[in-house]
Write a protein that holds these residues in place. Structure first.
Motif, PDB file in Angstrom:
ATOM      1  N   LEU A  47       3.983  43.295 -13.557  1.00 36.56           N
ATOM      2  CA  LEU A  47       4.716  42.579 -12.170  1.00 36.56           C
ATOM      3  C   LEU A  47       4.427  43.296 -10.920  1.00 36.56           C
ATOM      4  O   LEU A  47       4.482  44.508 -10.902  1.00 36.56           O
ATOM      5  CB  LEU A  47       6.048  42.278 -12.568  1.00 36.56           C
ATOM      6  CG  LEU A  47       6.957  41.404 -11.303  1.00 36.56           C
ATOM      7  CD1 LEU A  47       6.168  40.047 -11.503  1.00 36.56           C
ATOM      8  CD2 LEU A  47       8.400  41.373 -11.759  1.00 36.56           C
ATOM      9  N   SER A  48       4.146  42.454  -9.750  1.00 41.97           N
ATOM     10  CA  SER A  48       4.108  43.006  -8.660  1.00 41.97           C
ATOM     11  C   SER A  48       5.509  43.366  -8.020  1.00 41.97           C
ATOM     12  O   SER A  48       6.551  43.744  -8.777  1.00 41.97           O
ATOM     13  CB  SER A  48       3.124  41.951  -7.782  1.00 41.97           C
ATOM     14  OG  SER A  48       4.088  40.898  -7.542  1.00 41.97           O
ATOM     15  N   LEU A  49       5.671  43.384  -6.658  1.00 41.26           N
ATOM     16  CA  LEU A  49       6.894  43.488  -6.247  1.00 41.26           C
ATOM     17  C   LEU A  49       7.659  42.142  -5.943  1.00 41.26           C
ATOM     18  O   LEU A  49       8.641  42.035  -5.364  1.00 41.26           O
ATOM     19  CB  LEU A  49       6.875  44.029  -4.947  1.00 41.26           C
ATOM     20  CG  LEU A  49       6.257  45.737  -4.963  1.00 41.26           C
ATOM     21  CD1 LEU A  49       5.866  46.001  -3.513  1.00 41.26           C
ATOM     22  CD2 LEU A  49       7.243  46.288  -5.728  1.00 41.26           C
ATOM     23  N   ALA A  50       7.103  41.108  -6.685  1.00 38.45           N
ATOM     24  CA  ALA A  50       7.586  39.621  -6.603  1.00 38.45           C
ATOM     25  C   ALA A  50       9.231  39.901  -7.371  1.00 38.45           C
ATOM     26  O   ALA A  50       9.405  40.766  -8.142  1.00 38.45           O
ATOM     27  CB  ALA A  50       6.836  38.724  -7.424  1.00 38.45           C
ATOM     28  N   ASP A  51       9.891  38.902  -6.930  1.00 34.47           N
ATOM     29  CA  ASP A  51      11.179  38.863  -7.561  1.00 34.47           C
ATOM     30  C   ASP A  51      11.321  38.910  -9.063  1.00 34.47           C
ATOM     31  O   ASP A  51      12.139  39.706  -9.697  1.00 34.47           O
ATOM     32  CB  ASP A  51      12.102  37.812  -7.070  1.00 34.47           C
ATOM     33  CG  ASP A  51      12.514  37.715  -5.687  1.00 34.47           C
ATOM     34  OD1 ASP A  51      12.488  39.160  -5.173  1.00 34.47           O
ATOM     35  OD2 ASP A  51      12.932  36.942  -4.991  1.00 34.47           O
ATOM     36  N   ALA A  52      10.627  38.200  -9.598  1.00 31.28           N
ATOM     37  CA  ALA A  52      10.886  37.839 -11.172  1.00 31.28           C
ATOM     38  C   ALA A  52       9.694  37.478 -11.856  1.00 31.28           C
ATOM     39  O   ALA A  52       9.426  37.948 -13.103  1.00 31.28           O
ATOM     40  CB  ALA A  52      11.800  36.629 -11.398  1.00 31.28           C
ATOM     41  N   GLY A  53       8.344  36.883 -11.409  1.00 32.70           N
ATOM     42  CA  GLY A  53       7.250  36.562 -12.006  1.00 32.70           C
ATOM     43  C   GLY A  53       6.003  36.651 -11.198  1.00 32.70           C
ATOM     44  O   GLY A  53       6.160  36.812 -10.212  1.00 32.70           O
TER      45      GLY A  53
END
Length: 274
Positions: A140-146
């Motif tokens: 996962l990147s720095l996105a919140d959840a997905g």
């Protein structure tokens, strides 16, 4: 069905950048949310708390980004090569790499508060949580959840009609709800697409890339901030609460996880495969 729009968000919570095509990696679109802004304590700054972030654009370039905003000269920031030494308070990630003093100073001036730019060197260090549909090995990147957020134009049209009906019943002027409020990476369009059909998609092929459903996306107060004027309001959460509320939350769009890698472009065919 086909891809109607693609958007990159190089820096978490800054303004999105529309693109015609993008490379898809296991952690999402290449270059999407590999950077974020934190305060002097390492706490993530988001447009929920700092709407001024919506006035700043990070445009991707080979090997970095260009920061731009009203009243400030543009600044080129290269991807850092140093170790991850900045303590950050983000789930499943303890350290990130400093973006440099020049970027910190630029963002501090743009946002009117202490700010630091940090970089995620390796998305495999931050797995998708099982509570958000992650399986072993999902980065996962720095996105919140997905890794990716997918929405459809049919769902937005239905929501806009609900918002208009709600405004009429209250004797108010209807608010225009643009897709940018929801910050999707991938928008699906199609003449025969039913509103909220995406809720039932288990697997979907977009161009040459296969994705699996991770979870429905619960929506927060950021959607009530006009991305242009940065003024707050009650919509679309007020209307979503009337039509799309379950589990104590309101919902719009789905999070998906790439099963394969490849390239995606506006106009690519979208096929539900499971």
């Amino acid at each position: 069905m086909h891809v109607g729009a693609l958007t990159l968000f190089p820096v978490k919570s800054l303004r999105g950048v529309p693109v015609r095509e993008a490379d898809v990696e296991r952690h999402g679109l290449r270059g999407d949310r590999r950077w974020m802004v934190v305060d002097e304590h390492g706490e993530t700054l988001t447009a929920r708390r700092v709407p001024e972030m919506l006035a700043v654009t990070a445009t991707p370039t080979p090997g970095g980004i260009v920061l731009s905003g009203e009243g400030l000269p543009s600044l080129t920031v290269l991807e850092p090569r140093g170790p991850a030494t900045v303590a950050v308070a983000l789930s499943r990630l303890g350290l990130a790499t400093a973006g440099g003093e020049a970027a910190d100073g630029w963002l501090t001036a743009a946002l009117g508060r202490p700010a630091r730019l940090v970089w995620l060197d390796d998305p495999s260090r931050r797995p998708v949580s099982p509570t958000h549909g992650g399986e072993t090995g999902d980065p996962l990147s720095l996105a919140d959840a997905g890794p990716l957020l997918l929405t459809t134009t049919a769902s937005l049209r239905r929501l806009q009609s609900w918002v208009a009906d709600e405004a009429q019943s209250r004797g108010e002027d209807a608010v225009s709800i643009g897709m940018e409020r929801f910050r999707p990476n991938l928008v699906v369009d199609g003449d025969d697409l039913e509103p909220f059909a995406e809720d039932a998609w288990g697997r979907v092929r977009v161009g040459e890339v296969e994705y699996r459903f991770a979870e429905h996306c619960d929506r927060c107060v950021l959607t009530t901030i006009d991305p242009v004027t940065r003024a707050g309001g009650k919509e679309p959460l007020r209307t979503l609460a009337q039509h799309r509320r379950w589990g104590g939350k309101v919902w719009f769009g789905i999070r998906v996880i790439p099963v394969t890698a490849g390239r995606v472009a506006v106009g690519d065919e979208v096929v539900v495969t499971g």
